[in-house]
Motif scaffolding. Structure first.
Motif, PDB file in Angstrom:
ATOM      1  N   PRO A 226       0.814  -1.224   0.000  1.00 36.93           N
ATOM      2  CA  PRO A 226       0.000   0.000   0.000  1.00 36.93           C
ATOM      3  C   PRO A 226       0.845   1.270   0.000  1.00 36.93           C
ATOM      4  O   PRO A 226       0.417   2.304  -0.537  1.00 36.93           O
ATOM      5  N   ALA A 227       2.035   1.201   0.582  1.00 34.21           N
ATOM      6  CA  ALA A 227       2.910   2.372   0.580  1.00 34.21           C
ATOM      7  C   ALA A 227       3.327   2.718  -0.845  1.00 34.21           C
ATOM      8  O   ALA A 227       3.307   3.897  -1.247  1.00 34.21           O
ATOM      9  N   PHE A 228       3.690   1.705  -1.618  1.00 34.53           N
ATOM     10  CA  PHE A 228       4.098   1.985  -3.002  1.00 34.53           C
ATOM     11  C   PHE A 228       2.894   2.378  -3.855  1.00 34.53           C
ATOM     12  O   PHE A 228       3.015   3.209  -4.763  1.00 34.53           O
ATOM     13  N   ASN A 229       1.745   1.798  -3.547  1.00 23.95           N
ATOM     14  CA  ASN A 229       0.530   2.183  -4.260  1.00 23.95           C
ATOM     15  C   ASN A 229       0.255   3.668  -4.061  1.00 23.95           C
ATOM     16  O   ASN A 229      -0.104   4.392  -5.009  1.00 23.95           O
ATOM     17  N   ARG A 230       0.439   4.132  -2.826  1.00 25.94           N
ATOM     18  CA  ARG A 230       0.246   5.551  -2.528  1.00 25.94           C
ATOM     19  C   ARG A 230       1.302   6.394  -3.249  1.00 25.94           C
ATOM     20  O   ARG A 230       1.021   7.472  -3.760  1.00 25.94           O
ATOM     21  N   TYR A 231       2.543   5.891  -3.291  1.00 32.31           N
ATOM     22  CA  TYR A 231       3.608   6.591  -4.009  1.00 32.31           C
ATOM     23  C   TYR A 231       3.223   6.783  -5.473  1.00 32.31           C
ATOM     24  O   TYR A 231       3.356   7.877  -6.027  1.00 32.31           O
ATOM     25  N   VAL A 232       2.741   5.704  -6.109  1.00 33.37           N
ATOM     26  CA  VAL A 232       2.372   5.769  -7.531  1.00 33.37           C
ATOM     27  C   VAL A 232       1.265   6.794  -7.744  1.00 33.37           C
ATOM     28  O   VAL A 232       1.312   7.602  -8.682  1.00 33.37           O
ATOM     29  N   SER A 233       0.266   6.783  -6.851  1.00 27.81           N
ATOM     30  CA  SER A 233      -0.850   7.710  -6.974  1.00 27.81           C
ATOM     31  C   SER A 233      -0.383   9.161  -6.910  1.00 27.81           C
ATOM     32  O   SER A 233      -0.847  10.023  -7.674  1.00 27.81           O
ATOM     33  N   LEU A 277      11.893  -5.496   0.391  1.00 27.00           N
ATOM     34  CA  LEU A 277      11.818  -4.047   0.518  1.00 27.00           C
ATOM     35  C   LEU A 277      10.685  -3.696   1.476  1.00 27.00           C
ATOM     36  O   LEU A 277       9.579  -4.229   1.363  1.00 27.00           O
ATOM     37  N   ALA A 278      10.963  -2.798   2.410  1.00 31.00           N
ATOM     38  CA  ALA A 278       9.992  -2.461   3.447  1.00 31.00           C
ATOM     39  C   ALA A 278       9.322  -1.119   3.158  1.00 31.00           C
ATOM     40  O   ALA A 278       9.812  -0.315   2.353  1.00 31.00           O
ATOM     41  N   ALA A 279       8.226  -0.870   3.840  1.00 30.00           N
ATOM     42  CA  ALA A 279       7.492   0.382   3.662  1.00 30.00           C
ATOM     43  C   ALA A 279       8.375   1.586   3.956  1.00 30.00           C
ATOM     44  O   ALA A 279       8.283   2.613   3.275  1.00 30.00           O
ATOM     45  N   GLU A 280       9.256   1.475   4.948  1.00 30.81           N
ATOM     46  CA  GLU A 280      10.103   2.615   5.295  1.00 30.81           C
ATOM     47  C   GLU A 280      11.054   2.985   4.155  1.00 30.81           C
ATOM     48  O   GLU A 280      11.458   4.136   4.019  1.00 30.81           O
ATOM     49  N   ASP A 281      11.405   2.009   3.306  1.00 29.85           N
ATOM     50  CA  ASP A 281      12.262   2.294   2.153  1.00 29.85           C
ATOM     51  C   ASP A 281      11.527   3.132   1.112  1.00 29.85           C
ATOM     52  O   ASP A 281      12.158   3.848   0.328  1.00 29.85           O
ATOM     53  N   ILE A 282      10.215   3.033   1.122  1.00 31.99           N
ATOM     54  CA  ILE A 282       9.381   3.775   0.169  1.00 31.99           C
ATOM     55  C   ILE A 282       8.978   5.126   0.731  1.00 31.99           C
ATOM     56  O   ILE A 282       9.068   6.161   0.057  1.00 31.99           O
ATOM     57  N   LEU A 283       8.564   5.136   1.990  1.00 32.52           N
ATOM     58  CA  LEU A 283       7.996   6.337   2.599  1.00 32.52           C
ATOM     59  C   LEU A 283       9.027   7.439   2.826  1.00 32.52           C
ATOM     60  O   LEU A 283       8.658   8.584   3.110  1.00 32.52           O
ATOM     61  N   ALA A 284      10.305   7.125   2.656  1.00 31.09           N
ATOM     62  CA  ALA A 284      11.343   8.152   2.778  1.00 31.09           C
ATOM     63  C   ALA A 284      11.415   9.045   1.541  1.00 31.09           C
ATOM     64  O   ALA A 284      12.125  10.044   1.537  1.00 31.09           O
TER      65      ALA A 284
END
Length: 300
Positions: A226-233, A277-284
């Motif tokens: 979901p973190a990457f999904n939000r990133y894409v959006s 890969l973890a959510a924290e790697d994306i949310l940064a």
């Protein structure tokens, strides 16, 4: 005249190896249903043309020069590569290689430089496909000293005289290609197939990300999805979004953060840690902050 043919289009497609190429195209490209349909239609045209020749029906080889329009990262170069393979498998070009160029590869900066450059590229592409990205930059009417028109004239001659062993694909944004053709009727008349590449949806971009990760032997953990999904959006609404290309860039940066995080643990690492890969790697990503500044390209 023999009016029957022992070979069906399907058996010829199978025997030529072209079906395997088309299946690979379908498998490796997410979405793009209209594009895939047009490529299959062109393959069908070539197969029927071959069967007509086999039974003695007079046939003129179809014109195969094409124009691919769409935004960056929508698969134009990949489809051109597969198209070259299909054309070779069906015997319409000898080598089936792809030569991808831009204006800088074709047009010189001084008198006498453009013709040799363009002719050398055409020679290199013979027996395959010449893919000219952002082809509209060849024509600069605002600069009367520009040498792009000389390159266009040489390309037109090659497209006409070597149409049995060279396929030219022009690519770029649709509106700019329309303007280019409006100013170059000779080029417009030689393009038989116009194929538009749509942007990917968010769901398709997520599928593309998962395919890219699988090829690299990485995966998202459960919270990372979901973190990457939000990133894409968020990212696809920012400037300079380039579809699959931006997704690849984003995954590269996520892998970088993942590596930095693991390095900081200073401990023995398990295989699962190395590939997850973890959510924290994306949310940064800066995308979750104030967003990208106007004019700023993919950077974080």
């Amino acid at each position: 005249m023999d009016t029957s043919c022992d070979r069906t289009p399907g058996t010829l497609l199978e025997a030529s190896g072209a079906r395997a190429v088309l299946d690979r195209l379908d498998a490796e490209l997410v979405g793009l249903a209209p594009v895939k349909s047009r490529i299959h239609d062109i393959a069908a045209l070539l197969l029927i043309d071959r069967l007509r020749a086999d039974v003695g029906l007079q046939s003129t080889p179809p014109s195969l020069h094409m124009c691919f329009t769409g935004n960056p990262g929508t698969g134009k170069t990949t489809v051109a590569l597969r198209m070259a393979e299909v054309l070779r498998q069906l015997g319409y070009v000898r080598k089936g290689h792809l030569v991808a160029v831009t204006r800088d590869d074709l047009v010189g900066q001084f008198i006498g430089h453009t013709a040799p450059k363009t002719k050398e590229i055409v020679k290199k592409a013979m027996g395959g496909v010449l893919f000219i990205d952002e082809a509209y930059y060849l024509y600069k009417p605002e600069n009367e000293r520009d040498y792009g028109q000389e390159s266009i004239e040489i390309l037109l001659q090659a497209m006409e005289n070597h149409r049995d062993d060279l396929v030219v694909i022009l690519a770029g944004y649709r509106d700019r290609m329309d303007t280019f053709f409006g100013s170059n009727p000779g080029m417009a008349s030689r393009i038989a197939h116009h194929i538009d590449f749509p942007d990917y949806s968010e769901d398709e971009l997520m599928q593309i990300a998962q395919l890219m990760l699988a090829q690299l032997n990485y995966r998202f953990d459960e919270p990372a999805v979901p973190a990457f999904n939000r990133y894409v959006s968020l990212r696809r609404r920012q400037a300079h979004f380039a579809n699959a290309r931006s997704i690849r860039n984003a995954l590269d940066r996520i892998r970088l953060r993942h590596a930095t995080r693991l390095f900081g643990l200073n401990a023995a690492l398990t295989p699962d840690q190395l590939r997850t890969l973890a959510a924290e790697d994306i949310l940064a990503s800066r995308v979750f902050g104030d967003g990208l500044r106007e004019g700023e390209k993919d950077g974080h």
